[in-house]
Write a protein that holds these residues in place. Structure first.
Motif, PDB file in Angstrom:
ATOM      1  N   UNK A 120       0.828  -1.217   0.000  1.00  0.00           N
ATOM      2  CA  UNK A 120       0.000   0.000   0.000  1.00  0.00           C
ATOM      3  C   UNK A 120       0.864   1.270   0.000  1.00  0.00           C
ATOM      4  N   UNK A 121       1.755   1.363  -0.920  1.00  0.00           N
ATOM      5  CA  UNK A 121       2.609   2.546  -1.037  1.00  0.00           C
ATOM      6  C   UNK A 121       2.703   2.942  -2.483  1.00  0.00           C
ATOM      7  N   UNK A 122       2.971   4.184  -2.706  1.00  0.00           N
ATOM      8  CA  UNK A 122       3.131   4.638  -4.085  1.00  0.00           C
ATOM      9  C   UNK A 122       4.605   5.004  -4.262  1.00  0.00           C
ATOM     10  N   UNK A 123       5.259   4.359  -5.193  1.00  0.00           N
ATOM     11  CA  UNK A 123       6.675   4.672  -5.429  1.00  0.00           C
ATOM     12  C   UNK A 123       6.748   5.834  -6.429  1.00  0.00           C
ATOM     13  N   UNK A 124       6.497   7.043  -5.958  1.00  0.00           N
ATOM     14  CA  UNK A 124       6.513   8.132  -6.945  1.00  0.00           C
ATOM     15  C   UNK A 124       7.947   8.546  -7.273  1.00  0.00           C
ATOM     16  N   UNK A 125       8.032   9.450  -8.250  1.00  0.00           N
ATOM     17  CA  UNK A 125       9.345   9.874  -8.765  1.00  0.00           C
ATOM     18  C   UNK A 125      10.287  10.323  -7.663  1.00  0.00           C
ATOM     19  N   UNK A 126       9.723  11.133  -6.737  1.00  0.00           N
ATOM     20  CA  UNK A 126      10.566  11.674  -5.678  1.00  0.00           C
ATOM     21  C   UNK A 126      11.142  10.586  -4.790  1.00  0.00           C
ATOM     22  N   UNK A 127      10.258   9.682  -4.431  1.00  0.00           N
ATOM     23  CA  UNK A 127      10.717   8.588  -3.561  1.00  0.00           C
ATOM     24  C   UNK A 127      11.805   7.769  -4.253  1.00  0.00           C
ATOM     25  N   UNK A 231      23.173   5.794 -12.317  1.00  0.00           N
ATOM     26  CA  UNK A 231      23.550   7.163 -12.685  1.00  0.00           C
ATOM     27  C   UNK A 231      22.302   8.045 -12.641  1.00  0.00           C
ATOM     28  N   UNK A 232      21.301   7.640 -13.389  1.00  0.00           N
ATOM     29  CA  UNK A 232      20.061   8.417 -13.433  1.00  0.00           C
ATOM     30  C   UNK A 232      19.125   7.868 -12.362  1.00  0.00           C
ATOM     31  N   UNK A 233      18.669   8.732 -11.474  1.00  0.00           N
ATOM     32  CA  UNK A 233      17.915   8.234 -10.304  1.00  0.00           C
ATOM     33  C   UNK A 233      16.413   8.136 -10.607  1.00  0.00           C
ATOM     34  N   UNK A 234      16.123   7.348 -11.606  1.00  0.00           N
ATOM     35  CA  UNK A 234      14.726   7.131 -11.990  1.00  0.00           C
ATOM     36  C   UNK A 234      14.517   5.630 -12.177  1.00  0.00           C
ATOM     37  N   UNK A 235      13.281   5.254 -12.463  1.00  0.00           N
ATOM     38  CA  UNK A 235      13.036   3.829 -12.700  1.00  0.00           C
ATOM     39  C   UNK A 235      13.848   3.371 -13.913  1.00  0.00           C
ATOM     40  N   UNK A 236      13.868   4.211 -14.942  1.00  0.00           N
ATOM     41  CA  UNK A 236      14.620   3.871 -16.145  1.00  0.00           C
ATOM     42  C   UNK A 236      16.099   3.694 -15.807  1.00  0.00           C
TER      43      UNK A 236
END
Ligand code: SF4
Ligand code: SF4
Lengths: 333, 468
Positions: A120-127, A231-236
């Motif tokens: 029950x959590x949302x892994x949004x961009x910031x997190x 390197x890039x701190x995103x899901x990608x």
């Protein structure tokens, strides 16, 4: 419940720790645990798998869930055995064996969805950004520590290094400190590869390091996870970093592993190789002959079931190996 | 010839077969040929011939005494010769490895392409009663405590069991590790390999939450899978198609559909034989022949058309036997299921001699038993058929059929043949034993060739006693 278990370097720790739990890598190797594992699998299963099973049976209450992977056949089926004998929720990540980024990428998307729903959590961009940065900093710190054992002369033993890495692998990120006393060594430099060394393998490493210095490794129980650089701190960015890590031996074809190790042997100025092979770990066992040919360095093959019964025999073999190292010149033993 | 056909069904040894063979006319012998070639394609011969050529275990085995079975054995044992002939007459010989039964459907859709499975060589050390291939594997550095399929690496190394393939398509992924390692070793010997990904079939228990209905799909046998799996496979099959197109210069989707029909015909014949065999009062066909027929589904022993005709003939013969209420075993033979193929074929004979009858099998090749849908896009249909594969999913799914038959009291015991050190055996056997604990289950490690000891016999005897 404090832990989220996982079993493979291809599973992003960042995503697991976003659940608020400690990502705990299943890497146990202990004879007694192994015997407990034999309740559900045969004696000829990999000792690491059996020990992990034993550990999970004993610590069921600590795991909120366990994420497995299809890395090797036995480790995939280990998750099934856990499902079969405990009530721990499990998930199997389909880690492609060929160079198939599409499968990997889809699997990460699916894992995210699963974790989000389940916890029950949302892994949004910031997190994602925050967690990726936090863990990447930890890995960066560990890489700096690793660099000390790789220098010539080596400034840190692998025995000490393993103790530090264990904190990372068990999700105790806060325990990792950077001040470590120097342990300079001019002992013959060797490289360690093979089946994952377990949390309980300290005595074997210490024994090796009485006469030698392990100054580099390609091993899932040691520095393997540190080679992942986000390197890039995103899901990608996570997908790219985890997919492009130095490829594991199970990849087909597995030439990427050989290229990586060949380069690393030179960088670490290793003069010999210790190949640590667990009983029934086909993937490494099948490759030893090829490794001997390809790396043209003396190889000491240590076969283990995690029992320390043959420790005196091991001493003799290490001594003999040192003689081989001493007489090794320009590719000829 | 007529006399041979009218014989009461039973299992006979080599000498009896040689005597019977004398009664077969030259016209009949000339009638059956592979690649439809009159000159060198004749393959009917008594099993003793193959023993002379080196298949020494044949002297211990017993075979069905029908002409139909004779035809089958002649054809099956002729495969090495057939593959070399294929090369001589410019057919393309394609090694398909690791996927067991699906890639050949693509290969057969191209003219003059002959698929074969090197892994089927794992029986060779047993048939030859020789550890040569296994010893060579050890010399090549392949560990001894692994599946007997390591013999395949030696065969590639020795270059005398099949011609150098024009293309090698190796499937890896959620398959077995032993064989994946064998295939990697083959590549390291200098063979070019086209690697294909076999993704894992996630069943719902191995997910944390239930996915949306629209992301799921179900095979005809009721296995639920995530749709993406099908997409992955379709892409891999397209890659294979392109490679075969490059090799042959032909691109004929119509032939693909024709091949699917042909493959389906074979598969339904085999299913029907299996069904008749398990439902008849008296077993119409021995387990050894049945296993050979089941494995023929994979690729038709390198001449698919001829194999279909052979199986049709056996099918008709089995049907007649069932109608007449005759067969090869005693009426009270105890029905059992067999899990994992027996590396040593002799065990199949032995278990029957002890009073059992094999009515269900899980030889990890059930994907080759499934009908390929004919009314949907063929690549997708092929992927859907493969998704039923035993090795890519859970153990529970693997033994589902057996469990159902046990519940219906159609099976009284289960025999598992293990390979010491084979990855899936070591992990699955205990779970299978627990899953099937409503009946006695015996698991035995198949020893190296010529290694069936008194101890194994005693264990088998005890097992049979328990079920009785
Ligand atoms: S060896 Fe490979 S498959 Fe196994 S845990 Fe490590 S990364 Fe995963
Ligand atoms: S018997 Fe099992 S281990 Fe051996 S090749 Fe077949 S699937 Fe793999």
């Amino acid at each position: 419940m404090e832990l989220i278990g996982y079993s493979c370097s291809y599973i992003p720790v960042e995503l697991l720790s976003l659940t608020g739990l400690k990502p705990y890598r299943l890497l146990h190797g202990d004879l007694q645990l192994s015997q407990k594992g034999e309740r559900i699998v045969r004696v000829d299963a990999c000792p690491l798998v059996k020990s992990n099973l034993g550990f999970v049976f004993e610590n069921q209450k600590r795991f909120a869930c366990i994420i497995g992977s299809t890395g090797c056949d036995m480790s995939r089926r280990m998750i099934e055995a856990i499902k079969f004998t405990t009530s721990i929720p499990v998930y199997i990540f389909n880690n492609p064996r060929t160079d198939n980024f599409e499968i990997f990428s889809n699997e990460i998307d699916m894992l995210i969805k699963e974790l989000e729903h389940f916890f029950h959590r949302k892994f949004d961009k910031n997190l994602i950004h925050q967690e990726s940065e936090r863990i990447e900093n930890i890995r960066q710190n560990l890489r700096q520590i690793d660099a000390r054992r790789r220098t010539n002369p080596s400034l840190l033993s692998t025995a000490t290094f393993q103790k530090i890495v264990i904190s990372y692998l068990q999700g105790n990120f806060g325990d990792i400190k950077s001040e470590i006393p120097e342990e300079m060594s001019y002992k013959p430099r060797v490289y360690l590869l093979g089946s994952p060394v377990s949390y309980e393998s300290g005595p074997i490493i210490e024994l090796i390091e009485k006469r030698l210095r392990i100054c580099g490794d390609f091993n899932c129980g040691l520095s393997r996870a540190l080679y992942i650089k986000v390197v890039e701190k995103t899901i990608e960015g996570l997908k790219q970093a985890y997919f492009k890590q130095p490829p594991c031996i199970f990849k087909r074809p597995n030439k990427g592993l050989y290229e990586y190790v060949e380069k690393d042997l030179k960088e670490t100025k290793s003069t010999g190789i210790i190949a640590f092979v667990l009983d029934y770990c086909d993937n490494f066992d099948f490759e030893i002959a090829k490794m001997e040919k390809r790396f043209s360095l003396p190889i000491l093959k240590l076969k283990s079931d995690f029992s320390l019964q043959n420790i005196s025999q091991l001493k003799v073999r290490i001594d003999a190996f040192i003689e081989v190292l001493a007489s090794y010149r320009g590719g000829i033993v | 010839m007529k006399k041979v056909r009218e014989l009461t069904p039973k299992k006979i040894g080599l000498n009896a077969w040689s005597n019977q063979f004398e009664k077969i006319s030259v016209e009949i012998i000339k009638k059956y040929k592979y690649y439809n070639n009159n000159e060198w394609g004749i393959y009917l011969s008594p099993p003793a011939t193959f023993m002379v050529y080196g298949a020494r275990e044949l002297k211990r085995l017993k075979f069905d005494n029908s002409f139909e079975a004779l035809r089958m054995w002649g054809f099956v044992f002729n495969e090495t010769e057939r593959l070399f002939r294929a090369r001589q007459i410019n057919k393309k010989v394609i090694a398909t490895m690791g996927d067991l039964g699906t890639v050949p459907v693509l290969v057969l859709s191209f003219p003059d392409c002959v698929p074969f499975y090197p892994e089927c060589l794992w029986w060779t050390p047993f048939f030859k009663e020789s550890t040569d291939l296994l010893d060579t594997a050890s010399k090549l550095g392949l560990p001894e405590a692994t599946c007997f399929s390591r013999a395949v690496a030696s065969a590639f190394y020795k270059k005398s069991y099949f011609p150098k393939p024009d293309l090698i398509i190796a499937s890896t992924g959620a398959s077995c590790d032993d064989y994946s390692c064998v295939m990697q070793n083959v590549e390291d010997m200098g063979y070019d390999i086209m690697w294909i990904e076999i993704p894992y079939r996630k069943s719902l228990e191995f997910l944390l939450t239930r996915p949306k209905q629209q992301d799921l799909e179900k095979t005809k046998s009721g296995l639920v899978y995530i749709k993406k799996l099908e997409e992955y496979l379709v892409k891999e099959y397209h890659k294979i198609w392109q490679a075969l197109f490059k090799l042959t210069g032909v691109n004929n989707p119509h032939r693909f559909l024709e091949t699917i029909k042909k493959v389906n015909r074979l598969r339904s014949l085999v299913l029907e034989i299996k069904r008749m065999n398990s439902e008849a009062d008296i077993a119409p066909l021995p387990a050894l022949e049945l296993m050979t027929i089941e494995f023929g589904n994979l690729y038709g022993y390198a001449d698919f058309d001829e194999w279909v005709e052979i199986v049709q003939m056996i099918h008709d013969m089995v049907k007649k036997r069932v109608e007449k209420g005759i067969g090869v075993l005693k009426k009270d033979a105890i029905p059992i299921a067999w899990v994992t193929p027996s590396a040593d074929p002799y065990l199949l004979n032995l278990v029957e001699d002890l009073g059992c009858r094999v009515v269900e099998t899980e030889y990890v090749i059930n994907q080759a038993m499934v009908q390929i849908e004919e009314d949907i896009e063929p690549f997708r249909a092929l992927a859907r058929s493969f998704i039923n594969a035993s090795l890519i999913g859970s153990t529970e799914e693997r033994v589902k059929n057996i469990k159902e038959k046990i519940a219906k009291k159609l099976i009284k015991g289960v025999l598992i043949t293990n390979m010491l050190g084979a990855s899936h055996c070591s992990m699955e056997t205990r779970i299978i034993e627990k899953l099937l604990d409503d009946v006695p289950v015996l698991s035995i490690d198949v020893p190296a060739p010529f290694g069936i000891t008194q101890q194994i016999r005693t264990r088998l005897e005890a097992f049979v006693e328990t079920i009785k």
